[in-house]
Design a protein around this motif. Sequence first.
Motif, PDB file in Angstrom:
ATOM      1  N   ASP B 176       0.928  -0.809  -0.313  1.00  0.00           N
ATOM      2  CA  ASP B 176      -0.085  -0.249  -0.323  1.00  0.00           C
ATOM      3  C   ASP B 176       0.694   1.028  -0.329  1.00  0.00           C
ATOM      4  O   ASP B 176       2.039   1.900   0.952  1.00  0.00           O
ATOM      5  N   GLU B 178      -0.149   4.064   0.958  1.00  0.00           N
ATOM      6  CA  GLU B 178      -0.171   4.968   1.922  1.00  0.00           C
ATOM      7  C   GLU B 178       0.966   4.762   3.284  1.00  0.00           C
ATOM      8  O   GLU B 178       0.632   5.205   3.604  1.00  0.00           O
ATOM      9  N   LYS B 179       0.585   3.581   2.321  1.00  0.00           N
ATOM     10  CA  LYS B 179       1.664   3.001   3.942  1.00  0.00           C
ATOM     11  C   LYS B 179       3.568   3.667   3.982  1.00  0.00           C
ATOM     12  O   LYS B 179       3.918   4.122   5.052  1.00  0.00           O
ATOM     13  N   LYS B 181       3.606   6.485   2.570  1.00  0.00           N
ATOM     14  CA  LYS B 181       3.251   7.991   2.199  1.00  0.00           C
ATOM     15  C   LYS B 181       3.002   7.772   4.577  1.00  0.00           C
ATOM     16  O   LYS B 181       3.883   9.281   4.448  1.00  0.00           O
ATOM     17  N   LEU B 182       2.774   7.128   4.637  1.00  0.00           N
ATOM     18  CA  LEU B 182       2.421   7.187   6.351  1.00  0.00           C
ATOM     19  C   LEU B 182       4.568   7.999   7.205  1.00  0.00           C
ATOM     20  O   LEU B 182       4.965   8.245   7.636  1.00  0.00           O
ATOM     21  N   VAL B 183       5.134   6.952   6.094  1.00  0.00           N
ATOM     22  CA  VAL B 183       6.702   6.833   6.392  1.00  0.00           C
ATOM     23  C   VAL B 183       7.107   8.452   6.484  1.00  0.00           C
ATOM     24  O   VAL B 183       8.574   8.772   7.255  1.00  0.00           O
ATOM     25  N   GLN B 184       6.448   8.785   4.853  1.00  0.00           N
ATOM     26  CA  GLN B 184       7.492  10.219   4.648  1.00  0.00           C
ATOM     27  C   GLN B 184       7.109  11.681   4.842  1.00  0.00           C
ATOM     28  O   GLN B 184       7.792  12.901   5.414  1.00  0.00           O
ATOM     29  N   THR B 185       5.325  10.728   5.674  1.00  0.00           N
ATOM     30  CA  THR B 185       5.091  12.087   5.861  1.00  0.00           C
ATOM     31  C   THR B 185       5.937  12.795   8.364  1.00  0.00           C
ATOM     32  O   THR B 185       6.197  13.693   8.194  1.00  0.00           O
ATOM     33  N   PHE B 186       6.683  11.105   8.474  1.00  0.00           N
ATOM     34  CA  PHE B 186       7.444  11.582   9.332  1.00  0.00           C
ATOM     35  C   PHE B 186       9.084  11.849   9.233  1.00  0.00           C
ATOM     36  O   PHE B 186       9.690  12.027   9.917  1.00  0.00           O
ATOM     37  N   VAL B 197       9.262  -0.568   6.168  1.00  0.00           N
ATOM     38  CA  VAL B 197       7.531  -0.579   5.915  1.00  0.00           C
ATOM     39  C   VAL B 197       8.084  -1.689   4.739  1.00  0.00           C
ATOM     40  O   VAL B 197       7.283  -3.188   5.115  1.00  0.00           O
TER      41      VAL B 197
END
Lengths: 255, 279
Positions: B176, B178-179, B181-186, B197
Motif C-alpha cells: 500500500d 499510503e503506508k 506515505k505514512l513513513v514519509q510524513t514523519f 515498511v
Amino acid sequence: MRNVVELRNIGMKYQSLNGEIPALENINLEVYEGEFVSIVGPSGCGKSTLLSIVSGLLPPTSGSVLVKGEKVIGPSKKIGYMLQKDHLFDWRTIFQNVLLGLEIQRAVTRKAKEYAQRLLETYGLSEFSHKYPSQLSGGMRQRVALIRTLVTNPQILLLDEAFSALDYQTRLAVNDDIYEIIKKENKTAIMVTHDIAESISMADRVIVLTRRPGKVKSCHNIKMKMDKRTPLSSRKVPEFQTYFEQIWKELDVHV
Amino acid sequence: MYKHRQNYADVSHPLTSSPEHRDFLRRVRRQKIMIRFTQIIILILAFGLWEICAALKIVDPFITSQPSRVFNTILILHQQGVLVEHIAVTCLETIIGFVLGTILGTILAIVLWWSEFISKVSEPYLVILNSLPKIALGPIFIVWIGAGPAAIIVMTLAISLIVTILEVLNGFLAIDKEKIKLVQTFGGTKLQIMSKVILPASLPTIINALKINVGLSWVGVIVGEFLVSKAGLGYLIVYGGQVFKLDLVMTSVLILGVAAALMYQGVVYLEKLLVKSHE
C-alpha cells in the motif's frame, strides 16, 4: 492571534503525457494557533493535494507555505499527518506502532517513551500496548494512529479524510474522541473531508473549495451557542442546520 | 468517553462446551482420522500391489524394480557406507542453492525497487532470461566453472534467481502506497521506507519465494548432477540408468521424494516461526 500556517498563492498543476491538469489555483489561507479548520469541496477538487503541499510532501507549482513564518521545503517535525486509514503495521505491537514516527526521526529517548506510555494511558489504551493491531476495534486503531502522530509532538495536525474508513456510528464516536484529544493537547488542526456535517461539527472555520481547479469559494466561521462544544453536541443545535444548508448550496452538488 | 473498549470481544476465550459443541469437535476429529487413514491405506496398497505384481512376474522387476529390492538397495548402499554421503551431497547443494537464490534474488529485487531507471532498463533482459530454459545453459556453466559442485549450484541459481527477483519485486510493489506515505510524513528516507515498511511487510512474500525456490532448487541440483557430478542422488539416478540398474534408480527417486518433502516442511516450519499470526 498569531497565525501558524500561511498559504500564499498556492497553485498546483499535475503533468501527464496527455497534458496538464490544474488541481489548485491561487489558494490563500491563514490558520491561527489552536484553531480547527476544515476544508470541504467536491471530490477531485484538490483537497488532499492541498494537505500534501502543506505537509511538505509535495512541492507546489507556485506559491509558498509558511509554518510559523518558515517556508516549508520538506516534511517538518512541526507537522503531523493523519491519513485516511490508520495504517498500523500488523507486525508491530501497539506500543511499537506508536514509536514508529520517533524511530524514523531518530528521537526514541526514555523521555519520549514515557510520553508515549502516558498518552496511551490517558486515552485508555495502555492495557493494549503489547497487543497487535488486529486485536483492536476500528475506533481504537484510529486513536492509536493519532497517538502515533502526537508522540512526535507536532504543533499542527493535518487530517486527510481521517475518519472515512470507519463505519458511521464508530465515526461519530471517534470524531468526539479525536476532537477532545486535539483540544486537550492544544493542537492546531487542518482537516480535509467531503462530509459537510463532520466539517461543521468539528471546525472553528470551514473553507469551501470550488470544483477543479480548486479555489477558495467561501469561509464560514462556525459559532455555536454552548458551553462545552463537542462534535456530537454541535450536531444538535439549530445553527448546525443553517450552516449545513449554506455550505451544501455552495458546494453545488450535481449527481 | 473511552467506553467502546467494551466492544472488544475476547474471542480467544474457549467456549463453554455444550453437548452440540462436543459433538462437533468429535466429528471434526473423526474426519481428520479418516483422511489420514485413507492416505496411509493408499500408500500401503500402492507399494503392496507393486511388490506382488513384481513377485508374480506380472511386471518385470528388472525394469520396474520392487519395494523389497529398493529396501535391499538402501541396505547395500548403507553397508558400502555411501548412502549418507550421496544424500548429504545433494541436500547440501540444494540448501546452498535455495538460500543463495533467495538472498541474491531479494537483494536484486531491492535494487530494482530502489531505482526505477535500472528496473525499466533491465525489464526486457529479465523477460528473456525468465523465458529461457535455463537447462540449456548447463554446458556453458560446466566449461566456465568446471565439472563440480560449483557448477551445480550455479545451475540451481540460474533456475531459481529470476523467479525470485520477479516474485519479491511484485511483493514490494503491491505494498500500500499510503503506508509509504505514512513513513514519509514523519520525514522518512528511502532507506527507512525499505527497512520500516517494505521489508517487514514483504516477509510473507519472501517466505513464499523460499517455498517456490525449494522446488526449483531440487530441479537445478538434479539437472546439474545429471550433467557433471560424481556423487549425489542425481548421479545415482543417471548411473543406475546407464548400467540398467533400475533398483538403484527407483531407490534414489524415492529417497529424493522424501528429502524434498522434508525440506519443504522445514520451510513451512520456518514460516510459522517468522510470520507469526497476530490474530
